[in-house]
Scaffold this motif. Structure first.
Motif, PDB file in Angstrom:
ATOM      1  N   GLU A  94       1.220  -1.302  -0.385  1.00 13.37           N
ATOM      2  CA  GLU A  94      -0.170  -0.240  -0.134  1.00 13.37           C
ATOM      3  C   GLU A  94       0.682   1.134   0.179  1.00 13.37           C
ATOM      4  O   GLU A  94       0.461   2.350  -0.660  1.00 13.37           O
ATOM      5  CB  GLU A  94      -1.031   0.047   1.776  1.00 13.37           C
ATOM      6  N   ARG A  95       2.151   0.946   0.182  1.00 10.03           N
ATOM      7  CA  ARG A  95       3.498   2.357   0.297  1.00 10.03           C
ATOM      8  C   ARG A  95       4.256   1.780  -0.520  1.00 10.03           C
ATOM      9  O   ARG A  95       4.984   1.369  -1.003  1.00 10.03           O
ATOM     10  CB  ARG A  95       3.153   2.274   1.894  1.00 10.03           C
ATOM     11  N   PHE A  96       4.656   3.476  -0.540  1.00 10.26           N
ATOM     12  CA  PHE A  96       6.732   3.323  -1.439  1.00 10.26           C
ATOM     13  C   PHE A  96       7.284   4.165  -0.393  1.00 10.26           C
ATOM     14  O   PHE A  96       6.276   4.477   0.818  1.00 10.26           O
ATOM     15  CB  PHE A  96       6.408   3.891  -2.295  1.00 10.26           C
ATOM     16  N   ASP A  97       8.411   3.669  -0.766  1.00 10.34           N
ATOM     17  CA  ASP A  97       9.734   4.080   0.072  1.00 10.34           C
ATOM     18  C   ASP A  97       9.758   5.800   0.153  1.00 10.34           C
ATOM     19  O   ASP A  97      10.627   6.521   0.676  1.00 10.34           O
ATOM     20  CB  ASP A  97      10.564   3.413   0.878  1.00 10.34           C
ATOM     21  N   PHE A  98      10.603   6.134  -1.575  1.00  9.92           N
ATOM     22  CA  PHE A  98      11.535   6.472  -1.261  1.00  9.92           C
ATOM     23  C   PHE A  98      10.788   8.242  -2.826  1.00  9.92           C
ATOM     24  O   PHE A  98      10.574   7.300  -3.604  1.00  9.92           O
ATOM     25  CB  PHE A  98      12.827   6.653  -2.645  1.00  9.92           C
ATOM     26  N   LEU A  99      10.525   9.084  -2.388  1.00  9.97           N
ATOM     27  CA  LEU A  99      10.103  10.440  -3.649  1.00  9.97           C
ATOM     28  C   LEU A  99      11.112  10.967  -4.171  1.00  9.97           C
ATOM     29  O   LEU A  99      11.749  11.737  -3.556  1.00  9.97           O
ATOM     30  CB  LEU A  99       8.638  11.164  -3.445  1.00  9.97           C
ATOM     31  N   ILE A 100      11.211  10.919  -5.004  1.00  9.07           N
ATOM     32  CA  ILE A 100      11.988  11.791  -6.004  1.00  9.07           C
ATOM     33  C   ILE A 100      11.765  12.739  -6.739  1.00  9.07           C
ATOM     34  O   ILE A 100      11.527  11.886  -8.215  1.00  9.07           O
ATOM     35  CB  ILE A 100      13.280  10.862  -6.554  1.00  9.07           C
ATOM     36  N   ASN A 101      11.919  13.840  -6.670  1.00  8.94           N
ATOM     37  CA  ASN A 101      11.245  15.373  -7.353  1.00  8.94           C
ATOM     38  C   ASN A 101      11.913  15.886  -7.978  1.00  8.94           C
ATOM     39  O   ASN A 101      12.649  16.677  -8.285  1.00  8.94           O
ATOM     40  CB  ASN A 101      10.221  16.233  -6.659  1.00  8.94           C
ATOM     41  N   ASN A 102      12.466  14.730  -9.458  1.00 10.96           N
ATOM     42  CA  ASN A 102      13.349  15.406  -9.832  1.00 10.96           C
ATOM     43  C   ASN A 102      13.232  15.428 -11.901  1.00 10.96           C
ATOM     44  O   ASN A 102      14.217  16.872 -12.266  1.00 10.96           O
ATOM     45  CB  ASN A 102      14.249  13.995 -10.745  1.00 10.96           C
ATOM     46  N   ALA A 103      11.334  15.379 -11.908  1.00 14.87           N
ATOM     47  CA  ALA A 103      11.156  16.573 -13.253  1.00 14.87           C
ATOM     48  C   ALA A 103      11.492  17.529 -13.740  1.00 14.87           C
ATOM     49  O   ALA A 103      11.023  17.753 -12.290  1.00 14.87           O
ATOM     50  CB  ALA A 103       9.697  15.657 -13.865  1.00 14.87           C
ATOM     51  N   GLY A 104      12.218  17.949 -14.643  1.00 15.48           N
ATOM     52  CA  GLY A 104      12.102  19.444 -15.284  1.00 15.48           C
ATOM     53  C   GLY A 104      12.051  19.110 -16.470  1.00 15.48           C
ATOM     54  O   GLY A 104      12.029  18.993 -17.160  1.00 15.48           O
ATOM     55  N   ILE A 105      12.499  21.037 -16.687  1.00 10.36           N
ATOM     56  CA  ILE A 105      12.409  20.927 -18.049  1.00 10.36           C
ATOM     57  C   ILE A 105      13.947  22.443 -17.964  1.00 10.36           C
ATOM     58  O   ILE A 105      13.716  23.418 -16.733  1.00 10.36           O
ATOM     59  CB  ILE A 105      11.336  22.073 -18.990  1.00 10.36           C
TER      60      ILE A 105
END
Length: 260
Positions: A94-105
């Motif tokens: 039900e859960r994940f552990d790591f969020l990497i906010n990488n997307a961009g321009i």
């Protein structure tokens, strides 16, 4: 020792936005090499994303790719639902552990010449996107998990033409500290990784393809060269290792020592 090697524990699961190429791809592969399963997002490059998924699977990890446009927050509830379904189907979790906010321009325009449309696009993708995507995914992020937000060396040093972009990344760095404060009760650590100039297709591939720009940056970098994706992905993966659990609310620059 991999992050999944402790007995009777499931592998960690990371979500990497913008994981089909560049630093996101490199980060996804670096995590997989450390024993982490990966869900990566792509905006339009589905074939490239599936290629990364295939590479991760050859490393013995599970991986999936999901479509996401971080510039349109109206789609985040549907993405969260798709992520929830994927976690249940592939991982029975039900859960994940790591969020990497990488997307961009990338964007390059002097402040005097930056249009409102350019500014708004940068705001949607680089600041509003990570803010509201993180908000939407907090119910799916495990207690004791981690968040890594991507910033830029341009928040520390100023190069003409990157003012609007750097302003958004400065906002991300402040957001990181507030997330760390507010999520501390759940045991979630939040940090920023700030790459220097990297040879990718980001921003039209200028750093990689323009010899004059490349030489200028190398000359201003203590280690004497421009960065490569392999200089960044492993930093993010290492930051997410259990050994680094006490690092929190920090800006970590990976630039080889630019403009010292």
């Amino acid at each position: 020792m991999s992050m999944s090697s402790s007995s009777n524990t499931s592998p960690k699961i990371a979500l990497v936005t913008g994981g089909s190429r560049g630093l996101g791809r490199n980060t996804a592969l670096a995590l997989a090499r450390r024993g982490v399963d990966v869900i990566l997002t792509y905006r339009s490059q589905r074939a490239e994303a599936e290629q990364v998924v295939a590479e991760i699977r050859t490393l013995g990890r599970r991986a999936k790719a999901l479509p996401l446009d971080v510039g349109h927050s109206s789609g985040f509830p549907a993405f969260a639902a798709a992520l929830r379904a994927q976690l249940a189907e592939t991982w029975q979790r039900e859960r994940f552990d790591f969020l990497i906010n990488n997307a961009g321009i990338g964007a390059h325009a002097l402040l005097a010449e930056t249009s409102e449309a350019q500014f708004d696009e940068l705001m949607r993708i680089h600041l509003k996107g990570p803010f509201f995507l993180t908000q939407a995914l907090l119910p799916l992020l495990a207690d004791g998990g981690r968040i890594v937000n991507l910033s830029s060396g341009l928040t520390r040093f100023a190069l003409p033409g990157y003012g609007a972009y750097a302003a958004m990344k400065g906002g991300v760095e402040v957001l990181t500290r507030y997330l760390a404060k507010e999520l501390g009760g759940r045991g979630i650590a939040v940090n920023t990784v700030a790459p220097g100039a990297i040879e990718t297709d980001f921003g039209g591939g200028t750093v990689r393809d323009n010899a004059q720009v490349n030489a200028f940056i190398a000359g201003q970098t203590a280690l004497g060269r421009v960065g490569l994706p392999d200089d960044i992905g492993p930093v993010i993966a290492a930051l997410l290792a259990e050994d680094n659990r006490w690092i929190n609310a920090q800006r970590i620059e990976a630039s080889g020592g630019m403009f010292l």
